[in-house]
Design a protein around this motif. Structure first.
Motif, PDB file in Angstrom:
ATOM      1  N   TYR A  24      35.408   9.512 -27.227  1.00  0.00           N
ATOM      2  CA  TYR A  24      34.930   8.374 -27.914  1.00  0.00           C
ATOM      3  C   TYR A  24      33.418   7.516 -26.479  1.00  0.00           C
ATOM      4  CZ  TYR A  24      37.562   3.724 -25.540  1.00  0.00           C
ATOM      5  OH  TYR A  24      38.487   3.161 -24.664  1.00  0.00           O
ATOM      6  N   GLY A  25      32.642   6.678 -26.236  1.00  0.00           N
ATOM      7  CA  GLY A  25      31.710   6.751 -25.973  1.00  0.00           C
ATOM      8  C   GLY A  25      31.035   5.254 -26.485  1.00  0.00           C
ATOM      9  N   VAL A  26      30.462   3.996 -25.147  1.00  0.00           N
ATOM     10  CA  VAL A  26      29.696   3.068 -25.786  1.00  0.00           C
ATOM     11  C   VAL A  26      28.523   3.075 -25.880  1.00  0.00           C
ATOM     12  CG1 VAL A  26      30.272   0.159 -25.938  1.00  0.00           C
ATOM     13  CG2 VAL A  26      32.198   1.723 -25.751  1.00  0.00           C
ATOM     14  N   HIS A  65      35.322  -4.429 -21.199  1.00  0.00           N
ATOM     15  CA  HIS A  65      35.521  -3.462 -19.979  1.00  0.00           C
ATOM     16  C   HIS A  65      36.917  -3.222 -20.331  1.00  0.00           C
ATOM     17  CE1 HIS A  65      32.792  -5.267 -16.706  1.00  0.00           C
ATOM     18  NE2 HIS A  65      32.721  -6.273 -17.452  1.00  0.00           N
ATOM     19  N   ASP A  66      37.875  -3.585 -21.206  1.00  0.00           N
ATOM     20  CA  ASP A  66      39.119  -3.347 -21.469  1.00  0.00           C
ATOM     21  C   ASP A  66      38.321  -1.742 -22.643  1.00  0.00           C
ATOM     22  OD1 ASP A  66      41.857  -2.787 -22.041  1.00  0.00           O
ATOM     23  OD2 ASP A  66      41.299  -3.063 -24.407  1.00  0.00           O
ATOM     24  N   LEU A  67      37.470  -1.828 -23.645  1.00  0.00           N
ATOM     25  CA  LEU A  67      37.394  -0.541 -24.132  1.00  0.00           C
ATOM     26  C   LEU A  67      36.719   0.719 -23.128  1.00  0.00           C
ATOM     27  CD1 LEU A  67      36.057   0.249 -26.758  1.00  0.00           C
ATOM     28  CD2 LEU A  67      35.015  -0.386 -27.027  1.00  0.00           C
ATOM     29  N   LEU A  68      35.884  -0.182 -22.212  1.00  0.00           N
ATOM     30  CA  LEU A  68      35.675   0.887 -21.192  1.00  0.00           C
ATOM     31  C   LEU A  68      36.475   1.913 -20.341  1.00  0.00           C
ATOM     32  CD1 LEU A  68      31.768  -0.835 -20.302  1.00  0.00           C
ATOM     33  CD2 LEU A  68      32.613   0.999 -21.314  1.00  0.00           C
ATOM     34  N   GLY A  85      26.369 -14.995 -16.276  1.00  0.00           N
ATOM     35  CA  GLY A  85      26.941 -15.243 -15.661  1.00  0.00           C
ATOM     36  C   GLY A  85      28.537 -14.860 -16.041  1.00  0.00           C
ATOM     37  N   LEU A  86      28.242 -13.470 -16.184  1.00  0.00           N
ATOM     38  CA  LEU A  86      29.399 -12.350 -17.145  1.00  0.00           C
ATOM     39  C   LEU A  86      28.873 -11.319 -16.296  1.00  0.00           C
ATOM     40  CD1 LEU A  86      29.004 -13.781 -20.698  1.00  0.00           C
ATOM     41  CD2 LEU A  86      30.963 -14.063 -19.153  1.00  0.00           C
ATOM     42  N   PRO A  87      30.839 -10.536 -16.052  1.00  0.00           N
ATOM     43  CA  PRO A  87      30.748  -9.290 -15.351  1.00  0.00           C
ATOM     44  C   PRO A  87      29.847  -8.323 -17.001  1.00  0.00           C
ATOM     45  CG  PRO A  87      32.603  -9.974 -16.039  1.00  0.00           C
ATOM     46  CD  PRO A  87      31.484 -11.000 -15.831  1.00  0.00           C
ATOM     47  N   LEU A  88      28.810  -8.455 -16.753  1.00  0.00           N
ATOM     48  CA  LEU A  88      27.560  -7.203 -18.264  1.00  0.00           C
ATOM     49  C   LEU A  88      27.175  -6.566 -17.456  1.00  0.00           C
ATOM     50  CD1 LEU A  88      27.509  -9.704 -20.996  1.00  0.00           C
ATOM     51  CD2 LEU A  88      28.893  -7.657 -20.858  1.00  0.00           C
ATOM     52  N   LEU A  93      29.759  -2.391 -16.104  1.00  0.00           N
ATOM     53  CA  LEU A  93      30.359  -1.796 -16.181  1.00  0.00           C
ATOM     54  C   LEU A  93      30.787  -0.844 -16.438  1.00  0.00           C
ATOM     55  CD1 LEU A  93      28.181  -3.533 -19.259  1.00  0.00           C
ATOM     56  CD2 LEU A  93      29.946  -3.888 -19.264  1.00  0.00           C
ATOM     57  N   ALA A  94      30.083   0.426 -15.664  1.00  0.00           N
ATOM     58  CA  ALA A  94      30.218   1.321 -14.918  1.00  0.00           C
ATOM     59  C   ALA A  94      31.303   1.602 -14.620  1.00  0.00           C
ATOM     60  CB  ALA A  94      28.747   1.930 -14.636  1.00  0.00           C
ATOM     61  N   ALA A  95      31.452   0.467 -13.386  1.00  0.00           N
ATOM     62  CA  ALA A  95      32.840   0.015 -12.996  1.00  0.00           C
ATOM     63  C   ALA A  95      33.895   0.399 -13.128  1.00  0.00           C
ATOM     64  CB  ALA A  95      32.623  -0.555 -12.557  1.00  0.00           C
ATOM     65  N   SER A  96      34.008  -0.067 -14.447  1.00  0.00           N
ATOM     66  CA  SER A  96      35.433   0.071 -15.680  1.00  0.00           C
ATOM     67  C   SER A  96      35.509   0.943 -15.988  1.00  0.00           C
ATOM     68  CB  SER A  96      35.559  -0.824 -16.690  1.00  0.00           C
ATOM     69  OG  SER A  96      35.857  -2.118 -16.180  1.00  0.00           O
ATOM     70  N   LEU A  97      34.886   2.228 -16.103  1.00  0.00           N
ATOM     71  CA  LEU A  97      34.962   3.746 -16.381  1.00  0.00           C
ATOM     72  C   LEU A  97      35.973   4.442 -15.734  1.00  0.00           C
ATOM     73  CD1 LEU A  97      31.471   4.916 -17.096  1.00  0.00           C
ATOM     74  CD2 LEU A  97      32.819   4.849 -19.221  1.00  0.00           C
ATOM     75  N   PRO A  98      36.848   5.349 -16.868  1.00  0.00           N
ATOM     76  CA  PRO A  98      37.615   5.958 -16.091  1.00  0.00           C
ATOM     77  C   PRO A  98      36.715   7.338 -14.925  1.00  0.00           C
ATOM     78  CG  PRO A  98      38.017   6.346 -17.795  1.00  0.00           C
ATOM     79  CD  PRO A  98      36.464   5.644 -18.190  1.00  0.00           C
ATOM     80  N   ARG A  99      37.366   8.002 -13.890  1.00  0.00           N
ATOM     81  CA  ARG A  99      36.722   7.997 -13.220  1.00  0.00           C
ATOM     82  C   ARG A  99      35.463   9.359 -13.745  1.00  0.00           C
ATOM     83  NH1 ARG A  99      37.760   7.210  -7.709  1.00  0.00           N
ATOM     84  NH2 ARG A  99      36.909   9.204  -7.037  1.00  0.00           N
ATOM     85  N   SER A 100      36.216  10.487 -14.536  1.00  0.00           N
ATOM     86  CA  SER A 100      35.755  11.386 -15.058  1.00  0.00           C
ATOM     87  C   SER A 100      34.959  11.246 -16.042  1.00  0.00           C
ATOM     88  CB  SER A 100      36.520  11.852 -14.886  1.00  0.00           C
ATOM     89  OG  SER A 100      37.224  11.153 -16.954  1.00  0.00           O
ATOM     90  N   SER A 101      34.204  10.289 -16.801  1.00  0.00           N
ATOM     91  CA  SER A 101      33.407   9.608 -17.602  1.00  0.00           C
ATOM     92  C   SER A 101      32.092   9.617 -16.980  1.00  0.00           C
ATOM     93  CB  SER A 101      33.997   8.154 -18.301  1.00  0.00           C
ATOM     94  OG  SER A 101      35.287   8.658 -18.727  1.00  0.00           O
TER      95      SER A 101
END
Length: 296
Positions: A24-26, A65-68, A85-88, A93-101
């Motif tokens: 899946y993606g977002v 972030h958990d989903l990502l 005021g949120l890490p959006l 957001l991209a920093a929460s992706l797995p390295r291969s994503s």
């Protein structure tokens, strides 16, 4: 609580956060992002529906972030770091992706060449939106400020407004993975229903280009219904003449299927401006180049 299970805090978003499918993606962004998701979602590109960024609170941001952290792709409109005021931010957001994503960015579509009288803007400190339609007519704004402008633009001024709009879109998309400004080379009403609600043709073009940027085959799919269709701005005769369009003028707004006469919207907005002078001052400053074209 099981991963991705709906908790009571965001039960009001029950239509979001569906069960992720393998690979899946977002898609993240404003109201345009959900329409992009709809034209891209498939067995080959399974996409989880999430709320637009302006609706996310701290709990939903953590959930995103958990989903990502398990996603294979992030498809995102640009969002600044620490939005609300949120890490959006897109980078955050991209920093929460797995390295291969993969992460692919696409622009927020805004084009004023067909509705040069219309503005969609926010003034800090004024969170309320005007009644009937959440858009502003620069002629009504100028009237509220006691500095009325002309009622229509000539051909050259319409084209100048379109050029300025496209220049800004090109500037914004220059650092992104996907561009869309070229589709507005020959403006027509099917491309945009309001200044920031693109039609299906634009959304499908975005979808195709996102797939290419992801290195995927296939094409975006038309859902068989108009997207971002709840509001249609007036189609004024002088705009039709400026672009030599084969279209019928329509001075009314259409809002959730109801026709709204321009006088009704104008009176409601003038009253709203009387109650929000801070908005009028801030909007006039933001719209200064546009208003100059209306004063010439």
């Amino acid at each position: 609580m099981a991963e991705h299970e709906l908790d009571p805090h965001d039960a009001h978003h029950a239509e979001f956060w569906g069960e992720p499918r393998e690979g899946y993606g977002v898609v993240v962004g404003n109201c345009q992002a959900e329409s992009v998701r709809l034209v891209l979602d498939s067995d080959e590109v399974p996409l989880v529906r999430v709320p637009p960024v302006y609706l996310l609170d701290a709990a939903a941001t953590r959930r995103l972030h958990d989903l990502l952290s398990g996603a294979s792709m992030l498809i995102a409109q640009p969002v600044k770091d620490d939005y609300h005021g949120l890490p959006l931010g897109t980078r955050q957001l991209a920093a929460s992706l797995p390295r291969s994503s993969r992460a692919v960015t696409f622009p927020i579509v805004r084009f004023t060449g067909l509705y040069p009288f219309q503005a969609a803007l926010h003034v800090p400190g004024v969170e309320e939106t005007p009644p009937i339609v959440a858009y502003h007519d620069v002629r009504t704004l100028a009237e509220a400020a006691g500095a009325p402008v002309r009622s229509r633009l000539d051909r050259d001024a319409v084209h100048a407004e379109a050029d300025a709009s496209l220049a800004e879109l090109r500037r914004r998309e220059a650092s992104l993975d996907v561009a869309i400004s070229d589709v507005f080379a020959d403006p027509e009403f099917d491309l945009v229903r309001t200044v920031n609600h693109p039609g299906n043709a634009v959304l499908l073009a975005l979808g195709d280009r996102i797939l290419r940027a992801l290195g995927r085959s296939g094409e975006a799919t038309d859902p068989g219904r108009p997207l971002l269709n709840s509001v249609h701005a007036p189609r004024e005769d002088w705009v039709i003449d400026a672009w030599d369009l084969d279209a019928e003028p329509d001075s009314d707004w259409t809002v959730d299927g109801r026709r709204v006469a321009p006088a009704e919207a104008r009176e409601a907005h003038l009253e709203w401006y009387r109650r929000h002078p801070q908005f009028v001052r801030g909007a006039l400053e933001r719209l200064r180049p546009t208003l100059e074209r209306w004063r010439r």
